[in-house]
Every structure is written in C-alpha cells, then in structure tokens.
Design a protein around this motif. Structure first.
Motif, PDB file in Angstrom:
ATOM      1  N   GLN A  24       0.824  -1.199   0.000  1.00  0.00           N
ATOM      2  CA  GLN A  24       0.000   0.000   0.000  1.00  0.00           C
ATOM      3  C   GLN A  24       0.861   1.253   0.000  1.00  0.00           C
ATOM      4  N   VAL A  25       1.865   1.273  -0.839  1.00  0.00           N
ATOM      5  CA  VAL A  25       2.797   2.400  -0.899  1.00  0.00           C
ATOM      6  C   VAL A  25       2.779   2.990  -2.298  1.00  0.00           C
ATOM      7  N   SER A  26       2.799   4.300  -2.386  1.00  0.00           N
ATOM      8  CA  SER A  26       2.869   4.988  -3.675  1.00  0.00           C
ATOM      9  C   SER A  26       3.974   6.021  -3.632  1.00  0.00           C
ATOM     10  N   VAL A  27       4.492   6.374  -4.807  1.00  0.00           N
ATOM     11  CA  VAL A  27       5.559   7.354  -4.907  1.00  0.00           C
ATOM     12  C   VAL A  27       5.076   8.517  -5.759  1.00  0.00           C
ATOM     13  N   VAL A  28       5.186   9.720  -5.211  1.00  0.00           N
ATOM     14  CA  VAL A  28       4.808  10.934  -5.934  1.00  0.00           C
ATOM     15  C   VAL A  28       6.075  11.596  -6.466  1.00  0.00           C
ATOM     16  N   ARG A  29       6.059  11.941  -7.736  1.00  0.00           N
ATOM     17  CA  ARG A  29       7.210  12.555  -8.401  1.00  0.00           C
ATOM     18  C   ARG A  29       6.967  14.049  -8.566  1.00  0.00           C
ATOM     19  N   CYS A  30       7.910  14.871  -8.114  1.00  0.00           N
ATOM     20  CA  CYS A  30       7.809  16.331  -8.213  1.00  0.00           C
ATOM     21  C   CYS A  30       9.025  16.864  -8.970  1.00  0.00           C
ATOM     22  N   GLU A  31       8.810  17.496 -10.105  1.00  0.00           N
ATOM     23  CA  GLU A  31       9.908  18.113 -10.834  1.00  0.00           C
ATOM     24  C   GLU A  31      10.476  19.280 -10.037  1.00  0.00           C
ATOM     25  N   GLU A  32      11.748  19.552 -10.240  1.00  0.00           N
ATOM     26  CA  GLU A  32      12.386  20.667  -9.542  1.00  0.00           C
ATOM     27  C   GLU A  32      11.624  21.955  -9.815  1.00  0.00           C
ATOM     28  N   GLY A  33      11.296  22.664  -8.737  1.00  0.00           N
ATOM     29  CA  GLY A  33      10.539  23.899  -8.847  1.00  0.00           C
ATOM     30  C   GLY A  33       9.062  23.730  -8.599  1.00  0.00           C
ATOM     31  N   SER A  34       8.552  22.488  -8.618  1.00  0.00           N
ATOM     32  CA  SER A  34       7.131  22.267  -8.369  1.00  0.00           C
ATOM     33  C   SER A  34       6.868  22.115  -6.870  1.00  0.00           C
ATOM     34  N   LYS A  35       5.577  22.075  -6.527  1.00  0.00           N
ATOM     35  CA  LYS A  35       5.202  22.031  -5.117  1.00  0.00           C
ATOM     36  C   LYS A  35       4.267  20.865  -4.867  1.00  0.00           C
ATOM     37  N   LEU A  36       4.573  20.099  -3.837  1.00  0.00           N
ATOM     38  CA  LEU A  36       3.727  18.991  -3.412  1.00  0.00           C
ATOM     39  C   LEU A  36       2.863  19.452  -2.251  1.00  0.00           C
ATOM     40  N   THR A  37       1.571  19.128  -2.331  1.00  0.00           N
ATOM     41  CA  THR A  37       0.648  19.482  -1.264  1.00  0.00           C
ATOM     42  C   THR A  37      -0.077  18.236  -0.780  1.00  0.00           C
ATOM     43  N   LEU A  38      -0.062  18.050   0.534  1.00  0.00           N
ATOM     44  CA  LEU A  38      -0.864  17.026   1.194  1.00  0.00           C
ATOM     45  C   LEU A  38      -1.901  17.780   2.028  1.00  0.00           C
ATOM     46  N   PRO A  39      -3.098  18.013   1.484  1.00  0.00           N
ATOM     47  CA  PRO A  39      -4.060  18.902   2.147  1.00  0.00           C
ATOM     48  C   PRO A  39      -4.605  18.374   3.461  1.00  0.00           C
ATOM     49  N   ALA A  40      -4.629  17.042   3.640  1.00  0.00           N
ATOM     50  CA  ALA A  40      -5.194  16.477   4.867  1.00  0.00           C
ATOM     51  C   ALA A  40      -4.100  16.282   5.919  1.00  0.00           C
ATOM     52  N   PRO A  41      -4.185  16.944   7.073  1.00  0.00           N
ATOM     53  CA  PRO A  41      -3.150  16.791   8.108  1.00  0.00           C
ATOM     54  C   PRO A  41      -2.906  15.341   8.514  1.00  0.00           C
ATOM     55  N   ASP A  42      -3.935  14.502   8.435  1.00  0.00           N
ATOM     56  CA  ASP A  42      -3.751  13.098   8.794  1.00  0.00           C
ATOM     57  C   ASP A  42      -2.780  12.394   7.856  1.00  0.00           C
ATOM     58  N   GLU A  75       9.547  17.700   8.033  1.00  0.00           N
ATOM     59  CA  GLU A  75       9.598  18.957   8.778  1.00  0.00           C
ATOM     60  C   GLU A  75       8.971  20.097   7.987  1.00  0.00           C
ATOM     61  N   ARG A  76       9.310  20.187   6.672  1.00  0.00           N
ATOM     62  CA  ARG A  76       8.759  21.262   5.843  1.00  0.00           C
ATOM     63  C   ARG A  76       7.249  21.134   5.715  1.00  0.00           C
ATOM     64  N   ILE A  77       6.750  19.904   5.554  1.00  0.00           N
ATOM     65  CA  ILE A  77       5.306  19.693   5.431  1.00  0.00           C
ATOM     66  C   ILE A  77       4.585  20.159   6.694  1.00  0.00           C
ATOM     67  N   LYS A  78       5.164  19.870   7.853  1.00  0.00           N
ATOM     68  CA  LYS A  78       4.539  20.291   9.102  1.00  0.00           C
ATOM     69  C   LYS A  78       4.603  21.801   9.283  1.00  0.00           C
ATOM     70  N   LEU A  79       5.721  22.411   8.907  1.00  0.00           N
ATOM     71  CA  LEU A  79       5.890  23.853   9.080  1.00  0.00           C
ATOM     72  C   LEU A  79       5.068  24.665   8.094  1.00  0.00           C
ATOM     73  N   CYS A  80       4.827  24.091   6.900  1.00  0.00           N
ATOM     74  CA  CYS A  80       4.193  24.841   5.811  1.00  0.00           C
ATOM     75  C   CYS A  80       2.799  24.320   5.484  1.00  0.00           C
ATOM     76  N   SER A  81       2.104  23.840   6.492  1.00  0.00           N
ATOM     77  CA  SER A  81       0.704  23.443   6.346  1.00  0.00           C
ATOM     78  C   SER A  81       0.476  22.439   5.221  1.00  0.00           C
ATOM     79  N   GLY A  82       1.351  21.455   5.138  1.00  0.00           N
ATOM     80  CA  GLY A  82       1.143  20.370   4.191  1.00  0.00           C
ATOM     81  C   GLY A  82       1.812  20.529   2.851  1.00  0.00           C
ATOM     82  N   THR A  83       2.705  21.502   2.700  1.00  0.00           N
ATOM     83  CA  THR A  83       3.346  21.714   1.406  1.00  0.00           C
ATOM     84  C   THR A  83       4.863  21.623   1.532  1.00  0.00           C
TER      85      THR A  83
END
Length: 315
Positions: A24-42, A75-83
């Motif tokens: 049950q694992v997936s990998v998200v790919r982000c090109e340099e300069g793009s932004k990943l967002t996980l909107p749900a704190p859970d 750490e960045r995701i926690k500090l930046c509200s999921g991003t």
C-alpha cells in the motif's frame, strides 16, 4: 542562473499520479521547482521516505547523484501546512549541482496528494503582437555573469558581468531587449549587479528622459550564494553615479535579496499583483532566469527578452 533551473509555473493544481510500489505504498514525483501538497493533516505522517536528485539515479545516494531527505520533507510539510517545494532553497541542499532534479516522496496507504501543474503565460516577440497592445510588460534576462560560466563563482555573492556578457548586452541593444527598454515608460531592474549592469549597457549613453527604478521584487530566487546581493549602503558607495540617479533607492531595504527558505511562489503572487497595480502602460523588467521562469513558464537565455500581456493573465 545557469546551474539551477526551474521551469514550472504555479497556475493550477492537478492530482499527482503516484507511481506504484510494493503493498500500500505509492511514490509521488515532483519536478524541480514544483510544489507537493498534502491537504489532509492526517496524511502528513504517511511520508515513509523522500529522495532528491538526478532522476536517472532514483533513490541512489552519492555525490552528484542524490540523497535521502525524509526528515527534511516531513519537517517542511509540518511547518508549511502540508506543502513542500522541490527546490534547493526549500530542502536546504543541492545533491547534484548543474543537474535538473526531482523530488520523490513515498507515501503509505491512501493519500490525497497534489503537485503544482505546469503552465506557460503567453509570450510574444514583438509589442504589436501582445494581446493587450499597446499595453505590455517585457521580461529581460541579464547578460552572462561570472557564475554562469565559472562554477566556483556560484558560491560568490553578487557576481558582475563577464566581458562576453558586456558584449552580449551591447549587441542586444538592437534586439528585442534593447527595443523593449527604449519603448518602456518605466524600466524596473533587480538590484543584483548583473541586472543593473545589463540595464545600463542596453540603454547605452543616450538615456535622457528614461525612467529606471531599482526594486527587489524581481530579484533572483535563492538557489546558491550567487543569488545573494550587496547591502544598499555599500551599493550606493560603489555603483556608478548614473545608477544612483535611478528611482527606488530611498525605499530599497538595506538587505533586500532572497534568502534560503524563501517562499518563491508567494513572491510570484506579490510580483503579479505589483505589476497589475502599476499605472504605467509599458513596463520592462530586467532580472533573472530562474525567477522569470517561475513568472512566465519559460527560461530565457542571457540577454533574451519577451513581451507579455500587461496584466499577466494565466492560460
């Protein structure tokens, strides 16, 4: 800046396409300069591991290849509200200098993830072709500077133009860059020396009646010390008298350049609003490849220029 390019413009958000892994694992790919967002704190605790580097060496660790950055991403995701942004500045290191990189984030379970979508603002090679003509905004990249050709100077703040760069600027007077500056009601230059020198060379000696403003809004986004500037007080002591006559020095902060960890996307929003609020119908900006690529969606070569709609609409 030659070494660290960013070709992605935040204009809309699309669902990330996870690459299947085991269980049950997936990998998200982000090109340099793009932004990943996980909107749900859970979902923030579902980051299993993260890696940043040259894509052809995915998940490998080594100098010039890539490195794990799991703790940094969490750490960045926690500090930046999921991003978290896939950039040297956000992650705080560059595992593969001179290479366009990707950020891979492995997530467990069912996760709602989004990556900023790529888009380009419409650019034109002549002011007549601009959709808002006779109103327009032009973007000019500085001529060749020392760090563009000497990797050692990437660690040196506020590099000047090379001799080739000065020749580029002289030649560009008769090209789109020079034409844009001569036709503009207002020229706004980054306070980095390479941009101010390019502005002066593009204008030549005949700049009577030309309005030039020094403003930090278009300075380069931070990727290395070469994107750091010189204190205003020192600039005013060392730049040519001609530069000191330009507008904007009175309101320029003493330390005005971008720093590591800057939210460059937030400054893009500020920049667009700044442009839209200016009263002039024709504005020419002289700035930098990395920041302009985030504004218009394409990377300009040294001393190259494009025109855009005066109000910078998105597609």
């Amino acid at each position: 800046l030659k070494l660290f390019w960013c070709f992605v413009l935040r204009s809309r958000t699309m669902a990330a396409t996870p690459e299947p892994s085991q269980g049950q694992v997936s990998v998200v790919r982000c090109e340099e300069g793009s932004k990943l967002t996980l909107p749900a704190p859970d979902d923030w605790a579902k980051v299993q591991r993260a890696w940043y580097g040259a894509e052809e060496h995915a998940w490998e660790v080594g100098t010039g290849i890539g490195d794990l950055c799991t703790d940094i991403v969490i750490e960045r995701i926690k500090l930046c509200s999921g991003t978290v942004m896939a950039s040297n500045a956000c992650l705080g290191f560059d595992p593969a200098p001179g290479v366009v990189k990707v950020l891979l984030v492995e997530l467990s379970g069912s996760v709602q993830a989004a990556v900023s979508g790529a888009a380009e603002r419409q650019c034109f090679e002549s002011p007549e072709a601009v959709t808002s003509a006779p109103r327009w905004v032009a973007f000019v990249r500085h001529a060749q500077a020392g760090h563009n050709v000497d990797e050692a100077l990437v660690m040196n703040p506020d590099n000047h133009l090379t001799e080739i760069g000065r020749e580029q600027a002289h030649a560009a007077r008769a090209a789109i860059a020079g034409e844009a500056l001569r036709s503009a009601e207002l020229i706004i230059t980054s306070p980095l020396m390479r941009a101010m020198q390019t502005t002066a060379l593009l204008l030549g000696d005949d700049d009577a009646g030309v309005r030039v403003m020094v403003h930090q809004i278009g300075t380069e986004r931070w990727s290395a010390p070469c994107d750091e500037g010189t204190r205003k007080s020192e600039l005013l002591e060392t730049v040519p008298e001609r530069f000191r006559q330009w507008e904007g020095w009175d309101v320029l902060p003493e330390c005005w350049w971008a720093e590591s960890g800057e939210d460059a996307w937030a400054r893009i929003d500020e920049f667009v609003e700044f442009v839209r609020q200016r009263p002039e119908e024709r504005i020419a900006f002289v700035g930098h490849g990395g920041f302009w690529s985030m504004v218009i969606g394409q990377y300009l070569g040294n001393c190259k220029a494009v025109y855009c709609d005066r109000f910078l609409p998105l597609p």
